[in-house]
Design a protein around this motif. Structure first.
Motif: not given
Length: 341
Positions: A29-37, A48-62
């Protein structure tokens, strides 16, 4: 029910961090939250200091490597690897350059036109890793990627994954329930239980200096004894039943504290001859578990009112002992692990 409860940690750039714990502890679950799933109900995720919490998975550079690899069966190896680049609008020349580089890194040069079903499990796993790395992500997440492989292949693939990670330098978070993988692969180790982070440490420190009884019991093989810590003229000791075990002092444990003592299988000395010194006990072998390279003994210790597991390397004199033999056990004070319970 809370799946993940107040879990917070930092990962340095270029690190390989393993997350380990029993099934249902919250690591995936922790991993899926980081991934945006999955969406966290509180807190934030930063890269890198940027809050990505609200970004959808496809916009995260992961990049993500799933347990079942999730390769496209109708696409070739090259097309699978290039998928993320294609979705990001890279030219065919850029895609081909990245595919060639990835095939070199994963040692699958010449596999461009193969399909996933034509590849072995280990080869499919490497293709999945290459696809996650091809677009040069900020972070790669791996969710038990070796769980579908047999034991021998898992061992070789652990080495391959570490080699690939070191060569690319990509920051990696690797989830597993396998303690050996977690200890051998990670620069740092996160141990989770019941949705909470129990310990974040270097693998050797987590193994030798666990911060909670759960970590001590979960990592490695050991026998647990419950007792009370006391400090007297003889030095630090733990009272277990009617026996005083000599231990080393810990700054976080005070006289009178209830403690859990752990005897690591491999750190208990076993002998057919009488031993002298602290923490020495007579016993008898109740059962033997032959495991090939090692032999596990279950030894009854009347003085402690329990049985203890002891490991011996096959080929040593101790490994030749058999069920019913009378033996002596000894564990050095420096090898006795104890934590407040």
């Amino acid at each position: 029910m809370t799946a993940v409860d107040d879990v917070s940690f930092d990962v340095e750039e270029g690190e390989f961090v393993t997350v380990v714990g029993p099934s249902g502890c919250g690591k995936t679950t922790t991993l899926r939250m980081i991934a945006g799933l999955e969406e966290p109900t509180s807190g934030n995720i930063r890269i890198d200091g940027e809050d990505i919490t609200s970004l959808p998975a496809f916009e995260r550079d992961i990049g993500v490597v799933f347990q079942d690899y999730a390769l496209f069966p109708h696409k070739t190896v090259a097309e699978n690897i290039a998928f993320g680049l294609k979705m990001r609008g890279k030219s065919e020349a850029e895609q081909q350059e990245a595919v060639d580089e990835m095939l070199r890194i994963i040692n699958l040069e010449g596999y461009d036109d193969e399909y996933p079903h034509e590849c072995s499990g280990g080869e499919q796993q490497r293709v999945a890793v290459a696809r996650a790395l091809a677009f040069d992500p900020d972070l790669v997440l791996m969710d038990e990627p070796l769980s579908n492989l047999d034991k021998k292949l898992r061992q070789s693939m652990r080495t391959e994954l570490k080699r690939i990670q070191k060569e690319t330098g990509v920051t990696t978070i690797y989830v597993t329930h396998n303690q050996t993988e977690a200890l051998s692969m990670g620069d740092h180790l996160i141990v989770m239980n019941n949705g909470r982070l129990e310990q974040l440490d270097e693998p050797k420190s987590a193994y030798r200096e666990p911060s909670t009884p759960f970590v001590a019991d979960f990592l490695g093989q050991s026998t647990r004894l419950d007792g009370v810590f006391k400090q007297n003229g003889s030095g630090p000791q733990v009272r277990v039943g009617n026996v005083d075990l000599t231990v080393l002092e810990r700054p976080d444990v005070e006289s009178g504290d209830d403690v859990a003592v752990f005897l690591r299988n491999e750190l208990v000395r076993l002998s057919e001859s009488e031993l002298e010194g602290d923490n020495t006990f007579p016993g008898s072998i109740r059962d033997v578990d032959y495991q090939g390279s090692d032999v596990n003994f279950f030894v009854d210790l009347p003085a402690l009112g329990t049985s203890v597991q002891v490991s011996a390397v096959n080929g040593t004199p101790e490994a030749a002992l058999t069920e019913g033999d009378d033996v002596w056990l000894q564990v050095a004070a420096k090898d006795l692990i104890y934590v407040a319970s």
